[in-house]
Enzyme design. Structure first.
Site, PDB file in Angstrom:
ATOM      1  CG  ASP A 122      16.603  48.804 -33.841  1.00  0.00           C
ATOM      2  OD1 ASP A 122      15.396  48.564 -34.042  1.00  0.00           O
ATOM      3  OD2 ASP A 122      17.014  49.892 -33.403  1.00  0.00           O
ATOM      4  CD  GLU A 229      20.329  57.050 -38.423  1.00  0.00           C
ATOM      5  OE1 GLU A 229      19.758  56.137 -39.041  1.00  0.00           O
ATOM      6  OE2 GLU A 229      20.474  58.193 -38.892  1.00  0.00           O
ATOM      7  CB  CYS A 230      16.519  51.294 -37.031  1.00  0.00           C
ATOM      8  SG  CYS A 230      16.893  51.124 -38.795  1.00  0.00           S
ATOM      9  N   GLY A 231      19.971  51.298 -36.978  1.00  0.00           N
ATOM     10  CA  GLY A 231      21.138  50.448 -37.189  1.00  0.00           C
ATOM     11  C   GLY A 231      21.378  50.074 -38.632  1.00  0.00           C
TER      12      GLY A 231
END
Length: 249
Positions: A122, A229-231
């Site tokens: 990510d 969450e992908c960040g």
């Protein structure tokens, strides 16, 4: 022209905007941040809602799309369809590290199925390009379509807050799936093609799947259930911020 970060009274604003409509929040953001306002999209399942809402009020707003290089064919086609229909001012950003080079250096990170590998993926494919986009476009504020009902982290978000060097503005934070459906129907807007295959969230082809009966929320269908969450929507730690400037990316 450089856009200057305006110091806002966040506690007061958060209270004032908590019960505002999506249109009121977008209008406030446009008036407050002017040319320093951008928005992001993933061209995901319900992306047409935010794209239509925002461009109806701010027609030429820069729309940031992070192309990871691993999106499904249908996402690229959906993006082309919406870009043409809504006349989007689309700004596409990608990692300087090609998918082939990344795999040669690190392997197929998504197959390693541990959080550290997914975080590295990510960071390379999503977080670094987004931070570069915000910097190059001189963004003061960033409109995004996060909703409280999507993840545990998002339940505690505010309609406007500071993330890193930008304000993040969330016009549909309190919307639910019914409100999204009603908006799409009222404006004859399409879902992503994967909606009909049981997907409620879609990202990269290797890390998305349809919703199952045992899933607690829609983001369990992403990242093999290891993370939600992908960040892109998490506060940056000092270490993460430093790594974004690394030439290794």
């Amino acid at each position: 022209m450089s856009h200057t970060l305006t110091k806002l009274d966040l506690p007061t604003l958060q209270t004032e905007l908590e019960n505002a409509t999506a249109q009121q929040i977008i209008t406030w953001a446009a008036q407050t941040f002017g040319p320093g306002l951008v928005m992001s999209t993933s061209f995901g399942i319900q992306a047409a809602v935010m794209l239509h809402l925002v461009t109806s009020i701010v027609p030429n707003i820069p729309v940031i799309w992070i192309d990871t290089g691993y999106l499904p064919l249908e996402t690229y086609q959906f993006a082309d369809q919406l870009t043409g229909r809504l006349q989007l001012n689309l700004k596409v950003y990608q990692s300087p590290l090609s998918p082939a080079r990344m795999e040669a250096l690190y392997g197929k990170l998504w197959q390693q199925k541990d959080v550290e590998s997914l975080n590295r993926y990510d960071q390379i494919r999503k977080v670094e390009p987004m931070q570069r986009a915000l910097k190059e476009l001189e963004a003061i504020a960033w409109l995004t379509g996060l909703r409280r009902d999507q993840t545990r982290h998002r339940q505690n978000l505010k309609p406007v807050d500071l993330q890193g060097n930008q304000y993040k503005v969330l016009p549909i934070l309190d919307w639910n799936s019914k409100m999204v459906y009603e908006y799409l129907t009222a404006h004859d807007l399409p879902y992503h093609p994967f909606f009909d295959q049981g997907y409620v969230s879609v990202g990269d082809w290797h890390s998305s799947r349809p919703l199952m009966a045992h899933d607690e929320d829609e983001r369990d269908t992403r990242f093999h259930g290891l993370k939600q969450e992908c960040g892109l929507h998490l506060p940056l730690s000092p270490e993460a911020g430093q790594s974004l400037d690394s030439s290794a990316l």
